[in-house]
Design an enzyme around this catalytic site. Structure first.
Site, PDB file in Angstrom:
ATOM      1  N   ASP A  98       8.049  64.470 100.817  1.00  0.00           N
ATOM      2  CA  ASP A  98       8.319  64.387  99.430  1.00  0.00           C
ATOM      3  C   ASP A  98       7.151  64.881  98.689  1.00  0.00           C
ATOM      4  O   ASP A  98       6.255  64.320  98.515  1.00  0.00           O
ATOM      5  CB  ASP A  98       8.549  62.771  99.223  1.00  0.00           C
ATOM      6  CG  ASP A  98       9.588  62.661  97.760  1.00  0.00           C
ATOM      7  OD1 ASP A  98       9.917  63.753  97.457  1.00  0.00           O
ATOM      8  OD2 ASP A  98       9.759  61.335  97.638  1.00  0.00           O
ATOM      9  N   ASP A 130      13.035  69.204  96.761  1.00  0.00           N
ATOM     10  CA  ASP A 130      11.497  69.071  96.745  1.00  0.00           C
ATOM     11  C   ASP A 130      11.347  67.958  98.001  1.00  0.00           C
ATOM     12  O   ASP A 130      10.109  67.412  98.079  1.00  0.00           O
ATOM     13  CB  ASP A 130      10.867  68.603  95.806  1.00  0.00           C
ATOM     14  CG  ASP A 130      11.277  67.328  95.263  1.00  0.00           C
ATOM     15  OD1 ASP A 130      12.513  66.872  95.604  1.00  0.00           O
ATOM     16  OD2 ASP A 130      10.779  66.848  94.207  1.00  0.00           O
ATOM     17  N   GLU A 131      12.223  67.794  98.861  1.00  0.00           N
ATOM     18  CA  GLU A 131      12.006  66.805  99.858  1.00  0.00           C
ATOM     19  C   GLU A 131      12.631  67.209 101.089  1.00  0.00           C
ATOM     20  O   GLU A 131      13.871  67.803 100.989  1.00  0.00           O
ATOM     21  CB  GLU A 131      12.312  65.344  99.267  1.00  0.00           C
ATOM     22  CG  GLU A 131      13.742  65.218  98.899  1.00  0.00           C
ATOM     23  CD  GLU A 131      14.268  63.845  98.796  1.00  0.00           C
ATOM     24  OE1 GLU A 131      13.871  63.079  99.474  1.00  0.00           O
ATOM     25  OE2 GLU A 131      14.879  63.838  97.696  1.00  0.00           O
TER      26      GLU A 131
END
Lengths: 380, 397
Positions: free
Chosen positions: B15, B111-112
């Site tokens: 993350d 973004d993860e």
């Protein structure tokens, strides 16, 4: 029927009429090319019922003898085979003779082809047109007009009349218009006619017909005669007749679509813009939408960029000859602009914008015989 | 950790920390180490903070805070508008990087993502591998991250949240009672405010309370989701890391089974109106649109057909969806009794990426419509509705 003909002339004519022949016709006889011989020469006919082409090879002209006619008559031969065969025959001359039951023999050099022909009586007759509305244009000019408009016709059958190019005259001014409702190309030329009452309007020639015609037109000043009726148009060359069906339906009024005011105007090099868009399109093609973003910067500079989420982005600046009016940010289909820039033969183009969501116009820098109109794309 | 006698799975949840802010300072090094916020509309003081750098967070700047309030907390806060083009490019780079370690990388959002490193586990110490990934992400891509390591997706996700920024947290099943169960139930991934409130009415305040509750009661009250929550709280999670999953979330639709077979056209049209409305709401919720709509017709003999059509422009309003569905129905319905009808938007695209080719004959309609929707979004901007929702979705980036 029995004749001997110069191979080169014959191949040339067969190739011309073969352009009209479609393998997907619903009328079986139209898969063939019709050959008629008379005492004057040989006539070839090909048709898909939308387009019909008739090519004539005279027995002789001032310089040469082309055909030796031994017996007059007619035959229809399968275009698919016949066109390829005559192209590949080895001799300078071809001898064609028809026996009983339409059995046809082709001889050239030491080669003999025996082909099964079709009954020429079944072949439909070409229309006889009333020649009231007639004018003429140099072949090379007509060729240019087609090249500069036909790319903009619609390929969608949702609005059939837009799949054609609309011809309209105002006295001796002839205007051709094509639009797929996202872009519009318009070209104007002076025509020559003996008819003071020439009145052409809503003459919509299918784009496909014009593309075929374009391949027949030569780069010469020799004139082609154009005959217009309600349902047909005929292009008359010295030894060739090109008939096309016209599209039904009312072509939309397009004159009032051209914006008269402008908010931002610019003049810049056609090549600079074209090459820049081609580079930008390398990425937006990936995104499958061809969208290019365009904005004005300080000091007569414009910026062009395009983005593909997967691949990356490209930005390019171009300095204009001149740039006036409001700041502008607009997005458009770059492919459409490229199509138009490719047919503009001028060194510079003049672009007039009327806002980010309104149509804009590109004109050649050195004459006003052509314009291209585009609607932008909207972003959310 | 030792790989020899292990037969379960090892999942990483990777993350990014303040992703948008990190990307911005990578593009503009002068921002590094400074308090930075990405905000909806920086010119308007009423814009809302979407992401803040850790430097800004130290001053108390938080996601969803209005810009004026953030500036009060941190007067020298630098504010930038979001640039999703940059973020998407950085995101693509990020997932390419993770794929160096294993093909089993499943992006969850920009973004993860999850990585299944079970096969790596046989070869090397995965804790060292996590450290290496974190270091390289920071040094090579300039992206600070937190990594959670656990035997399942849910626990890995919870673990990555436990230490930020630049944390690596291992969550073993035997540690649940100390590390997971004391957490308040609303911290559990998948539980929103509303569900949390309902759970509290049942005296479920911590994840531990949930884990100890009767699975049958939970199932009775919350259906399949109740059972899932119970299992997750107990560390049971058999979901696999599926690299294709992100690509599969490509259609949005709705269907309904009729209470009785229908062969009246008007009734089918009514159903289509209702479905179009539902599809519009779902598209809106996911902020997507589609240029390819499909209808599903199941006849009373269970024979099922799907028919779709590609459009020039993406659409998202119920009127447009209905028009498409009605045309498909009129063309493909054979007139027999229908048991189920469905409408699906295929290959959906984010509205932000959508374009509409304007029509030379009708562009004026779009100008009017755009003016209207601009006014509407000004209003939502003003009240922060829209941005608030977005901020909540990526709570902590």
């Amino acid at each position: 029927m029995h004749f001997v003909i110069q191979r080169e002339q014959f191949v040339h004519s067969v190739q011309h009429v073969n352009k009209a022949v479609s393998s997907r016709t619903t009328i079986p006889i139209l898969t063939g090319i019709k050959i008629d011989t008379s005492s004057e020469g040989v006539t070839l006919t090909g048709s898909d019922s939308d387009i019909s082409i008739e090519s004539f090879i005279p027995k002789t002209d001032e310089e040469n003898e082309y055909v030796d006619i031994k017996e007059t008559g007619s035959i229809v031969l399968q275009a698919r085979f016949f066109a390829d065969i005559v192209k590949k025959l080895p001799g300078d001359e071809i001898e064609i003779s028809v026996q009983d039951q339409f059995a046809t023999t082709l001889r050239s050099g030491s080669v003999v082809f025996n082909l099964n022909g079709l009954d020429p009586e079944e072949y439909p007759r070409l229309p006889k047109l009333e020649e009231n509305q007639t004018f003429s244009l140099p072949q090379n000019l007509l060729k240019d007009m087609i090249r500069q408009t036909v790319f903009a016709v619609s390929t969608q059958e949702t609005r059939p009349v837009l799949t054609g190019v609309n011809f309209e005259n105002d006295k001796e001014q002839l205007t051709c218009t094509a639009t797929d409702s996202h872009r519009l190309a318009m070209r104007t030329v002076a025509t020559e006619t003996d008819n003071d009452e020439l009145s052409i309007s809503n003459v919509v020639i299918p784009g496909k017909s014009l593309s075929e015609l374009r391949q027949i037109l030569e780069d010469t000043n020799d004139h082609v005669q154009i005959v217009v009726t309600d349902s047909q148009v005929l292009f008359k060359f010295k030894h060739l007749l090109f008939f096309s069906r016209l599209l039904d339906g009312k072509y939309p009024v397009t004159n009032n679509m051209i914006p008269e005011q402008s908010k931002t105007t610019m003049e810049l090099s056609t090549k600079d813009l074209l090459h820049s868009l081609e580079r930008a399109l390398l990425l937006s093609k990936e995104a499958k939408n061809n969208v290019i973003n365009f904005k004005t910067l300080e000091g007569s500079v414009i910026e062009i960029n395009s983005v593909s989420a997967e691949v990356g982005k490209v930005t390019e600046k171009i300095t204009c000859q001149s740039l006036e009016g409001e700041d502008l940010r607009i997005s458009f289909n770059g492919k459409n602009i490229i199509d138009a820039l490719k047919v503009i033969d001028s060194e510079f183009v003049h672009i007039t914008f009327t806002g980010a969501m309104s149509p804009f116009v590109i004109r050649p820098g050195d004459h006003n015989q052509m314009l291209h109109l585009f609607s932008p794309v909207r972003t959310y | 950790m030792n790989g020899h006698d292990w037969n379960g799975k090892i999942i990483f949840h990777v993350d990014m920390n303040s992703f948008y802010a990190s990307v911005e300072s990578n593009h503009d090094p002068s921002l590094a180490g400074k308090p930075l916020a990405i905000a909806g509309n920086p010119k308007q003081r009423k814009g809302i903070v979407v992401t803040a750098s850790y430097e800004a967070r130290e001053y108390g700047v938080k996601t969803t805070m209005p810009v004026w309030q953030a500036l009060k907390k941190c007067p020298n806060l630098i504010i930038r508008p979001p640039d999703f083009t940059k973020y998407r490019a950085a995101s693509a780079e990020l997932f390419h990087f993770l794929e160096e370690y294993t093909d089993l990388v499943e992006p969850v959002s920009i973004d993860e993502g999850y990585m299944d490193v079970t096969s790596n586990f046989k070869k090397r110490n995965v804790l060292h591998m996590a450290e290496e990934i974190q270091n390289r992400l920071y040094k090579e891509l300039g992206l600070p991250s937190s990594i959670g390591i656990a035997p399942g997706k849910f626990l890995a996700k919870m673990a990555s949240d436990m230490k930020k920024p630049l944390g690596i947290t291992v969550l073993r099943k035997r540690e649940l009672s100390q590390k997971l169960w004391p957490l308040p139930v609303e911290d559990m991934h998948g539980i929103g405010m509303k569900t949390a409130d309902k759970l509290k009415q049942w005296d479920i305040y911590t994840i531990g309370d949930l884990a100890a509750y009767s699975v049958d009661s939970l199932k009775g009250r919350f259906g399949v989701m109740g059972k899932k929550l119970y299992e997750r709280a107990n560390g049971i999670d058999y979901r696999i890391v599926d690299p294709e999953a992100a690509k599969e979330v490509k259609s949005v639709g709705s269907s309904t089974t009729m209470s009785a077979d229908v062969n009246q056209k008007q009734e089918l049209l009514n159903v289509i109106s209702m479905l179009s409305e539902k599809v519009e709401a779902r598209l809106k919720h996911k902020q997507v649109c589609s240029d390819n709509f499909q209808i599903t017709i199941r006849y009373s003999d269970r024979k099922t057909i799907t028919r779709s059509r590609k459009l020039l422009n993406p659409i998202f309003t119920k009127e447009e969806i209905k028009t498409q569905a009605v045309e498909l129905l009129e063309r493909y319905w054979n007139g027999e009794s229908v048991r189920l009808l469905g409408i699906t938007g295929l290959e959906v695209i984010p509205i932000a990426d959508a374009y509409k080719q304007l029509d030379l004959f009708s562009y004026k309609k779009d100008i009017k419509e755009a003016k209207l929707s601009a006014t509407m979004s000004q209003l939502t901007n003003k009240y922060g509705n829209h941005i608030l929702k977005k901020g909540h979705n990526h709570t902590d980036s």
